[in-house]
Design an enzyme around this catalytic site. Structure first.
Site, PDB file in Angstrom:
ATOM      1  CG  ASP A 129      -1.916  -1.092   1.254  1.00 37.92           C
ATOM      2  OD1 ASP A 129      -2.129  -1.713   0.190  1.00 37.92           O
ATOM      3  OD2 ASP A 129      -2.494  -1.348   2.320  1.00 37.92           O
ATOM      4  CG  ASP A 131       1.070   3.158   4.582  1.00 38.99           C
ATOM      5  OD1 ASP A 131      -0.149   2.919   4.597  1.00 38.99           O
ATOM      6  OD2 ASP A 131       1.936   2.277   4.696  1.00 38.99           O
TER       7      ASP A 131
END
Length: 201
Positions: A129, A131
């Site tokens: 992901d 962030d």
């Protein structure tokens, strides 16, 4: 070194012994002072900075402390929004796309992408992901983030945003969804509908 370390900042230390209070055995095997530690949220003790150590596996996280005079240099999340390498990774491609928009706030990269950009260490996976961190020293309204959320929806990877207020940090998605958040503070998490308000005794 005179500086005000903030959560998510990456710090480099003078030597291995500068990392204090860590008991996990894997740290001695996998970490050395050429790798940064990340500032975490905690109440400062005796002037020491609370930090975390990242290992090779996701479960390898250790808490420790460092003295400010043992820090040689610092990289903030905002300094990593101009990637110079790893451009073939989806999270870095997403970062380049976000930089094409003018935003009315300071923002930066944290997590594995920030760590990889700062160190060139192979901590990213294809499904990692992105962030992100937004600095919000003054109160904001949900509508302020509508265009940001639209931009995130068009990225080639999943992206999560944390909003940093003077009181702590919270997940933007949680706030937009429910109006209440679990605010992460130096003294622990607290549930609040106003993450900019000071905690009442």
């Amino acid at each position: 070194m005179n500086f005000a370390a903030r959560p998510h900042d990456l710090l480099w230390l003078r030597h291995d012994a500068a990392l204090l209070g860590v008991t996990e055995p894997w740290v001695a095997e996998l970490w050395n002072h050429q790798q940064p530690v990340v500032v975490r949220r905690d109440v400062r003790k005796d002037g020491l900075i609370p930090v975390g150590v990242r290992g090779q596996a996701r479960h390898q996280r250790a808490a420790g402390w460092v003295a400010p005079h043992d820090v040689t240099h610092i990289i903030s999340p905002e300094m990593l929004v101009v990637p110079a390498k790893l451009n073939d990774h989806p999270t870095v491609q997403a970062l380049v796309m976000l930089r094409q928009h003018p935003w009315s706030w300071e923002w930066g990269v944290t997590g594995s992408t920030g760590f990889a950009l700062a160190t060139a260490l192979p901590v990213l996976h294809r499904d990692s992901d992105l962030d992100l961190l937004i600095r919000a020293p003054q109160p904001r309204q949900p509508v302020d983030f509508a265009r940001w959320q639209q931009a995130l929806a068009a990225l080639p990877c999943r992206a999560d945003t944390q909003i940093e207020t003077p009181q702590g940090g919270f997940a933007l998605n949680e706030w937009l969804r429910s109006g209440r958040v679990l605010l992460k503070t130096a003294r622990g998490p607290r549930l609040t509908a106003n993450p900019w308000a000071e905690e009442t005794p």
